[in-house]
Design a protein around this motif. Structure first.
Motif, short mmCIF file in Angstrom:
data_model
loop_
_atom_site.label_atom_id
_atom_site.label_comp_id
_atom_site.label_asym_id
_atom_site.label_seq_id
_atom_site.Cartn_x
_atom_site.Cartn_y
_atom_site.Cartn_z
N CYS A 36 -1.84 -13.37 6.02
CA CYS A 36 -3.17 -12.31 6.82
C CYS A 36 -2.56 -12.99 7.74
O CYS A 36 -2.74 -11.75 8.88
N GLY A 37 -2.19 -14.03 8.50
CA GLY A 37 -1.36 -14.35 9.36
C GLY A 37 -0.27 -14.08 9.61
O GLY A 37 -0.10 -13.27 10.39
N ILE A 38 0.64 -13.38 8.95
CA ILE A 38 2.05 -12.85 9.16
C ILE A 38 1.78 -11.30 8.87
O ILE A 38 2.13 -10.91 9.87
N PHE A 39 0.63 -10.79 8.40
CA PHE A 39 0.19 -9.76 8.35
C PHE A 39 -0.47 -8.90 9.80
O PHE A 39 0.07 -7.92 10.71
N ASN A 40 -0.61 -10.07 10.16
CA ASN A 40 -1.21 -10.22 11.95
C ASN A 40 -0.76 -10.13 12.94
O ASN A 40 -0.63 -8.67 13.53
N ASN A 41 0.55 -11.04 12.61
CA ASN A 41 1.47 -11.11 13.44
C ASN A 41 2.26 -9.80 13.80
O ASN A 41 3.25 -9.84 14.34
N LYS A 42 2.40 -9.10 12.74
CA LYS A 42 3.56 -7.97 12.39
C LYS A 42 2.59 -6.85 13.03
O LYS A 42 3.50 -6.17 12.05
N GLY A 43 1.40 -6.94 13.46
CA GLY A 43 0.58 -5.60 13.36
C GLY A 43 -0.18 -4.69 13.16
O GLY A 43 -0.94 -3.79 12.51
N GLN A 44 -0.10 -5.90 11.16
CA GLN A 44 -1.10 -5.06 10.24
C GLN A 44 -2.34 -5.21 10.31
O GLN A 44 -2.62 -6.70 10.50
N LYS A 45 -3.54 -5.05 9.53
CA LYS A 45 -4.92 -5.36 9.48
C LYS A 45 -5.15 -5.28 7.68
O LYS A 45 -5.06 -4.48 6.84
N VAL A 46 -5.13 -6.69 6.94
CA VAL A 46 -5.23 -6.83 5.79
C VAL A 46 -6.32 -6.38 5.28
O VAL A 46 -7.78 -7.25 5.99
N LEU A 47 -7.62 -5.51 4.44
CA LEU A 47 -8.35 -5.14 4.13
C LEU A 47 -8.92 -6.18 3.17
O LEU A 47 -9.95 -6.33 2.31
N ALA A 48 -8.00 -6.49 2.33
CA ALA A 48 -8.73 -8.12 0.93
C ALA A 48 -7.50 -8.37 0.57
O ALA A 48 -6.18 -7.26 0.32
N ILE A 49 -7.23 -9.39 -0.29
CA ILE A 49 -6.13 -10.21 -0.60
C ILE A 49 -6.58 -11.00 -1.37
O ILE A 49 -8.17 -11.78 -1.83
N TYR A 50 -5.61 -10.86 -2.75
CA TYR A 50 -6.08 -12.43 -4.41
C TYR A 50 -4.50 -12.68 -4.62
O TYR A 50 -4.33 -12.12 -4.99
N ALA A 51 -4.22 -14.16 -4.39
CA ALA A 51 -3.39 -14.55 -4.57
C ALA A 51 -3.86 -15.56 -6.70
O ALA A 51 -4.25 -16.54 -5.81
N ASN A 52 -3.67 -14.34 -7.61
CA ASN A 52 -3.82 -14.86 -8.91
C ASN A 52 -2.59 -16.16 -8.66
O ASN A 52 -2.09 -15.94 -8.09
N SER A 61 -4.11 -1.83 5.88
CA SER A 61 -3.97 -0.93 6.71
C SER A 61 -2.47 -0.60 7.43
O SER A 61 -1.88 -2.10 8.34
N TYR A 62 -1.88 -0.31 7.07
CA TYR A 62 -0.48 0.08 7.48
C TYR A 62 -0.59 1.05 8.58
O TYR A 62 -0.68 1.56 9.11
N LYS A 63 0.00 0.23 9.67
CA LYS A 63 -0.60 0.52 11.55
C LYS A 63 0.41 0.62 12.36
O LYS A 63 1.07 1.47 12.87
N ASN A 64 1.27 -0.21 12.27
CA ASN A 64 2.56 -0.14 13.32
C ASN A 64 3.93 -0.20 12.60
O ASN A 64 4.42 -0.21 11.40
N GLY A 106 -6.01 6.95 -0.51
CA GLY A 106 -6.36 7.70 0.75
C GLY A 106 -8.19 6.94 1.00
O GLY A 106 -8.25 5.35 0.54
N LYS A 107 -8.27 7.43 2.58
CA LYS A 107 -9.08 6.29 2.66
C LYS A 107 -10.44 6.32 2.10
O LYS A 107 -11.38 5.38 1.75
N SER A 108 -10.82 7.71 0.98
CA SER A 108 -12.43 7.30 0.00
C SER A 108 -12.25 6.35 -1.19
O SER A 108 -12.75 6.13 -1.56
N GLN A 109 -10.68 5.34 -0.76
CA GLN A 109 -10.54 5.13 -1.84
C GLN A 109 -10.68 3.62 -1.84
O GLN A 109 -10.65 2.70 -2.24
N LYS A 110 -11.15 3.47 -0.15
CA LYS A 110 -10.58 1.90 0.43
C LYS A 110 -11.73 0.88 -0.58
O LYS A 110 -10.85 -0.08 -0.48
N GLU A 111 -13.34 0.81 -0.68
CA GLU A 111 -13.96 0.75 -0.41
C GLU A 111 -13.90 -0.46 -2.16
O GLU A 111 -14.15 -1.19 -2.74
N LYS A 112 -13.68 1.29 -2.99
CA LYS A 112 -12.92 0.60 -4.37
C LYS A 112 -11.56 -0.40 -4.37
O LYS A 112 -11.64 -1.25 -5.30
#
Length: 154
Positions: A36-52, A61-64, A106-112
């Motif tokens: 998550c820190g790597i993503f943040n440093n690259k201007g991105q925002k992690v909404l969910a992560i799970y390492a199996n 959210s692909y911002k940069n 799409g935004k409507s699928q985000k929570e799912k």
């Protein structure tokens, strides 16, 4: 002066080298926070992560747009591999497999999607990673050849 505005949601999926179950519950949180820190440093925002144990899902959210998804994945894999190996979080050398899946929503699928990723442990009690990944490829109508998929052993 006009600005650029985007709202792009991407789910990344990639696997450990050899699909080895290297990511234990003891180190999962530390690895997820580092990524998550790597993503943040690259201007991105992690909404969910799970390492199996043998693969990871990252929904962000692909911002940069100055960095391509391909370059972002490359950086995440290299930096997280170095972190895991330098801290000796796994018994043996750690590495990610080549390749990845990137799926847009799409935004409507985000929570799912967030719910889906955060419930990976329960989800994989019913379905293997191979089944899950092939379902993604089919749902997104991505043509693929079996020999170019991740190394699957299940």
């Amino acid at each position: 002066m006009p600005n650029t505005y985007t709202q792009i949601y991407i789910q990344l999926v990639f696997a450990t080298k050899g699909r080895e179950s290297k990511i234990t519950n003891l180190i999962r949180d530390e690895i997820e926070k580092y990524i998550c820190g790597i993503f943040n440093n690259k201007g991105q925002k992690v909404l969910a992560i799970y390492a199996n144990p043998d693969h990871i899902h990252i929904f962000f959210s692909y911002k940069n747009l100055q960095i391509t998804i391909s370059d972002l994945v490359k950086i995440v894999k290299i930096e997280s591999t170095n972190f895991i190996n330098e801290k000796k979080l796994t018994l043996n050398h750690f590495a990610w497999q080549q390749g990845y899946g990137a799926f847009s929503y799409g935004k409507s699928q985000k929570e799912k999607v967030v719910h889906y990723i955060l419930n990976q442990e329960t989800h994989h009690k019913k379905k293997s990673f191979k089944q899950e990944y092939i379902e993604f490829l089919n749902a997104f109508e991505i043509e693929f050849k079996d020999e170019y998929l991740f190394e699957f052993y299940d």
